[in-house]
Design an enzyme around this catalytic site. Structure first.
Site, PDB file in Angstrom:
ATOM      1  N   LYS A 206      13.328  -2.620   7.809  1.00  0.00           N
ATOM      2  CA  LYS A 206      13.790  -1.779   8.905  1.00  0.00           C
ATOM      3  C   LYS A 206      14.296  -2.662  10.049  1.00  0.00           C
ATOM      4  O   LYS A 206      15.375  -2.457  10.573  1.00  0.00           O
ATOM      5  CB  LYS A 206      12.628  -0.882   9.366  1.00  0.00           C
ATOM      6  CG  LYS A 206      12.981   0.040  10.495  1.00  0.00           C
ATOM      7  CD  LYS A 206      11.846   0.991  10.800  1.00  0.00           C
ATOM      8  CE  LYS A 206      12.089   1.702  12.113  1.00  0.00           C
ATOM      9  NZ  LYS A 206      11.036   2.633  12.468  1.00  0.00           N
ATOM     10  N   GLU A 212       7.782 -12.300   6.503  1.00  0.00           N
ATOM     11  CA  GLU A 212       7.624 -12.407   5.045  1.00  0.00           C
ATOM     12  C   GLU A 212       8.935 -12.090   4.332  1.00  0.00           C
ATOM     13  O   GLU A 212       9.370 -12.820   3.439  1.00  0.00           O
ATOM     14  CB  GLU A 212       6.556 -11.417   4.547  1.00  0.00           C
ATOM     15  CG  GLU A 212       5.145 -11.684   5.036  1.00  0.00           C
ATOM     16  CD  GLU A 212       4.822 -10.974   6.329  1.00  0.00           C
ATOM     17  OE1 GLU A 212       5.740 -10.723   7.153  1.00  0.00           O
ATOM     18  OE2 GLU A 212       3.636 -10.658   6.544  1.00  0.00           O
ATOM     19  N   ARG A 268       6.442   3.363   7.129  1.00  0.00           N
ATOM     20  CA  ARG A 268       5.604   3.884   6.037  1.00  0.00           C
ATOM     21  C   ARG A 268       6.024   5.280   5.579  1.00  0.00           C
ATOM     22  O   ARG A 268       5.454   5.817   4.641  1.00  0.00           O
ATOM     23  CB  ARG A 268       4.133   3.843   6.464  1.00  0.00           C
ATOM     24  CG  ARG A 268       3.839   4.466   7.812  1.00  0.00           C
ATOM     25  CD  ARG A 268       2.458   4.071   8.313  1.00  0.00           C
ATOM     26  NE  ARG A 268       2.201   4.556   9.661  1.00  0.00           N
ATOM     27  CZ  ARG A 268       2.538   3.911  10.763  1.00  0.00           C
ATOM     28  NH1 ARG A 268       3.162   2.743  10.698  1.00  0.00           N
ATOM     29  NH2 ARG A 268       2.257   4.411  11.955  1.00  0.00           N
ATOM     30  N   HIS A 384     -15.325   3.017 -14.310  1.00  0.00           N
ATOM     31  CA  HIS A 384     -16.080   1.867 -14.800  1.00  0.00           C
ATOM     32  C   HIS A 384     -16.124   0.761 -13.765  1.00  0.00           C
ATOM     33  O   HIS A 384     -16.441  -0.384 -14.082  1.00  0.00           O
ATOM     34  CB  HIS A 384     -15.461   1.372 -16.107  1.00  0.00           C
ATOM     35  CG  HIS A 384     -15.481   2.433 -17.164  1.00  0.00           C
ATOM     36  ND1 HIS A 384     -16.557   2.610 -18.011  1.00  0.00           N
ATOM     37  CD2 HIS A 384     -14.598   3.421 -17.451  1.00  0.00           C
ATOM     38  CE1 HIS A 384     -16.305   3.643 -18.809  1.00  0.00           C
ATOM     39  NE2 HIS A 384     -15.138   4.161 -18.481  1.00  0.00           N
ATOM     40  N   LYS A 512       0.255 -11.300  13.939  1.00  0.00           N
ATOM     41  CA  LYS A 512       1.605 -11.832  13.684  1.00  0.00           C
ATOM     42  C   LYS A 512       1.940 -12.896  14.724  1.00  0.00           C
ATOM     43  O   LYS A 512       2.454 -13.955  14.409  1.00  0.00           O
ATOM     44  CB  LYS A 512       2.642 -10.706  13.835  1.00  0.00           C
ATOM     45  CG  LYS A 512       2.877  -9.849  12.621  1.00  0.00           C
ATOM     46  CD  LYS A 512       4.145  -9.013  12.863  1.00  0.00           C
ATOM     47  CE  LYS A 512       4.203  -7.775  12.018  1.00  0.00           C
ATOM     48  NZ  LYS A 512       5.266  -6.849  12.390  1.00  0.00           N
TER      49      LYS A 512
HETATM   50  O1  F6P Z   1       2.928  -3.834   8.944  1.00  0.00           O
HETATM   51  C1  F6P Z   1       3.756  -3.606  10.034  1.00  0.00           C
HETATM   52  C2  F6P Z   1       5.094  -3.100   9.643  1.00  0.00           C
HETATM   53  O2  F6P Z   1       5.852  -2.951  10.797  1.00  0.00           O
HETATM   54  C3  F6P Z   1       5.046  -1.792   8.852  1.00  0.00           C
HETATM   55  O3  F6P Z   1       4.888  -0.681   9.628  1.00  0.00           O
HETATM   56  C4  F6P Z   1       6.338  -1.855   8.116  1.00  0.00           C
HETATM   57  O4  F6P Z   1       6.353  -0.943   7.070  1.00  0.00           O
HETATM   58  C5  F6P Z   1       6.342  -3.296   7.682  1.00  0.00           C
HETATM   59  O5  F6P Z   1       5.787  -3.988   8.766  1.00  0.00           O
HETATM   60  C6  F6P Z   1       7.692  -3.849   7.328  1.00  0.00           C
HETATM   61  O6  F6P Z   1       8.605  -3.789   8.385  1.00  0.00           O
HETATM   62  P1  F6P Z   1      10.144  -3.972   8.161  1.00  0.00           P
HETATM   63  O7  F6P Z   1      10.645  -2.893   7.303  1.00  0.00           O
HETATM   64  O8  F6P Z   1      10.752  -3.921   9.533  1.00  0.00           O
HETATM   65  O9  F6P Z   1      10.381  -5.310   7.520  1.00  0.00           O
END
Ligand code: F6P
Length: 546
Positions: A206, A212, A268, A384, A512
């Site tokens: 987004k 990451e 989400r 289990h 972060k």
């Molecule tokens: O974990 C925090 C967060 O902002 C989530 O709400 C979101 O889904 C995720 O990181 C990934 O964010 P982006 O789509 O901006 O990479």
């Protein structure tokens, strides 16, 4: 006391809890032959049975009062109207617009968002059809065989869950996989068997700033360019899914290969947007639109049904009943469906990131528990692993059981065995087994004398453990959309009643930020003293042994 805990319905529920917490569901079933009819609801072929809960008619009536007194109706209307209910980020919350198959106008800042939604859906259709038909060719003229989604959190979990859930509908040539972790093992292990000439990367973020995702995306691009030494080939093998065109261009993806969504889509809640592109690539746009239609059906149900017949409202209220009056802290999601393997992980994010909050919408601390700890895995595997604790520990863990009446396959009696377990576990949790029953059974087996009492005690199940059961015909795209949307609105219901903002996620920020500082400190071998003794000690030991 906060606004919520001083509501008359809250006070009455506190009192009511004292009166009924000692009742056993066995007796409630024995007393009321209509209990199943009374406490179950249908939405087309989906049956929602909530009769195995520690409730009476009065409980439900008080919970419904709570929903009314907490202003749930107005809050639902505000979401669907496009009000900026995500107050900390000053944003509307309109994942419902993404699946608004009625095309009813929905406005943000006075502008109908539906033309934009439909434009991107058309763009998705054109693109996915060309990839699936083989018309879209890689840089050496070959059709795409592998799609790699690089994203994390909402840009990973939802699509990953849906691709797995709908794998019986998947295109036979296209394999869709997901890379999320910044741990290089994730990317490397996924790249190992890929041919760059037939691979398409979807960089899904987004914000297009997530550490990451950007790290994985850069490494994927590097991998690609070391194999195919041609910068212009990127256009055939990398697409971006984002709200941030500037960052996408900076990264080097042509914005012609960018699929857009909007700040009123929470991460989400974004699988319904073009974040769902991997789903549409896997199962095709018709099935993706069926997924949207299944969710839209729930949106209409949630928006229009009276609370007593409103499945997500009832789901939310039951969760509140256990979290706030019984003190339950966790909640198990137990799909008896291997295709729903990733559902607990997806719902874990949707629920815990939405409702893991400690201040209310006005910034005041709350004096009640909010979002539960969500966990789960498919039955029968979970039986289990962790069911023992649900059955016989002192903890109260409400459970949701989900199953399809029809399997996608037909292999001997597998499905019937699965369904028999889906039916038996809630029964066992509800009924339990008394000490006398356990003792009688042991005696019937010929056991007598010393040890009988201890063994009977160990074999006693308290029962009275609550669960909901969801039974639907088949896990189709439409049913999947229905199930996910039911949970989304359950979570909305709870957030609205708890009077919290379910749509921000400030709690992930601090870690972060600290990681960024620490990353710069890891660049050299100098000892570090800037943190607490533990963090300094760990950093310095890492530097010593790395
Ligand atoms: O974990 C925090 C967060 O902002 C989530 O709400 C979101 O889904 C995720 O990181 C990934 O964010 P982006 O789509 O901006 O990479």
């Amino acid at each position: 006391m906060t606004q919520l805990s001083s509501l008359p319905a809250w006070q009455s529920l506190t009192q009511h809890y004292r009166e009924i917490s000692g009742l056993h569901m066995r007796d409630l079933f024995a007393e009321d032959p209509q209990r199943f009819e009374r406490f179950s609801l249908r939405l087309d072929d989906l049956l929602f049975d909530y009769s195995k809960n520690r409730i009476t008619v009065q409980t439900v009536s008080l919970l419904l009062d709570l929903a009314r007194q907490a202003g749930l109706k107005e809050k639902i209307a505000a979401m669907f109207r496009g009000d900026k209910i995500n107050v900390t980020e000053n944003r509307a919350v309109l994942h419902v617009a993404l699946r608004n198959r009625s095309n009813r106008p929905i406005y943000v800042d006075g502008r109908d968002v539906m033309p934009d939604v439909n434009r991107v859906l058309a763009q998705m259709r054109k693109f996915t059809e060309s990839v699936r038909s083989g018309e879209w060719r890689g840089c050496t003229g070959k059709a795409i065989t592998d799609v790699v989604n690089i994203g994390i959190g909402g840009s990973d979990l939802g699509p990953k869950m849906a691709v797995k859930a709908l794998s019986p509908y998947a295109h036979p040539r296209l394999r869709v996989r997901f890379v999320s972790n910044v741990d290089e093992a994730d990317l490397l292990n996924n790249l190992r068997d890929l041919d760059p000439e037939t691979t398409l990367f979807c960089i899904s973020s987004k914000t297009f700033t997530t550490q990451e995702t950007m790290t994985n995306a850069r490494s994927a691009r590097e991998w690609f360019l070391t194999k195919i030494d041609d910068q212009s080939a990127i256009a055939k093998h990398f697409v971006a899914i984002s709200t941030n065109a500037e960052r996408v261009a900076e990264f080097g993806i042509d914005t012609a290969n960018m699929f857009e969504f909007w700040d009123w889509v929470g991460g989400r809640y974004s699988l319904w947007s073009v974040i769902g592109l991997p789903i549409a690539l896997a199962v095709g746009m018709d099935a993706f639109e069926a997924l949207l239609a299944g969710a839209h059906k729930v949106d209409e149900h949630f928006r229009t049904q009276p609370f007593e017949r409103n499945i997500p409202v009832i789901m939310g209220l039951l969760g509140i009943w256990y979290a706030n009056f019984f003190g339950a802290e966790s909640y198990a999601i137990l799909p008896y469906d291997q295709y729903l393997e990733e559902l607990p992980a997806h719902l874990q994010q949707v629920d815990m990131e939405s409702n893991g909050k400690m201040v209310d919408i006005e910034g005041k601390p709350v004096d009640y528990s909010t979002g539960p700890i969500i966990f789960g895995q498919p039955g029968t595997n979970g039986q289990h692993a962790f069911y023992q604790l649900i059955h016989q520990s002192r903890k109260l863990i409400p459970c949701d059981f989900l199953a399809a009446a029809q399997s996608h396959h037909s292999l001997g009696r597998h499905h019937e065995i699965l369904v028999s377990n889906f039916l038996a576990q809630p029964e066992a949790l509800m009924r339990g087994k008394t000490f006398d029953e356990a003792k009688d059974e042991l005696e019937a087996e010929g056991l007598t004398g010393k040890g009988l009492t201890e063994l009977a005690a160990a074999k006693t199940f308290p029962g009275n453990k609550p669960s909901n059961s969801f039974l639907y015909r088949k896990l189709t795209p439409e049913t999947l959309g229905t199930l996910i949307a039911l949970y989304e609105h359950k979570i909305f219901t709870q957030g609205a009643i708890w009077n919290i903002n379910s749509f921000d996620q400030m709690g992930v920020e601090l870690g972060k930020r600290l990681a960024r500082t620490i990353l710069s400190e890891l660049a050299d071998d100098d000892r570090v003293f800037a943190h607490d003794a533990s963090t300094n000690g760990l950093i310095n030991y890492y530097k010593e042994i790395r």
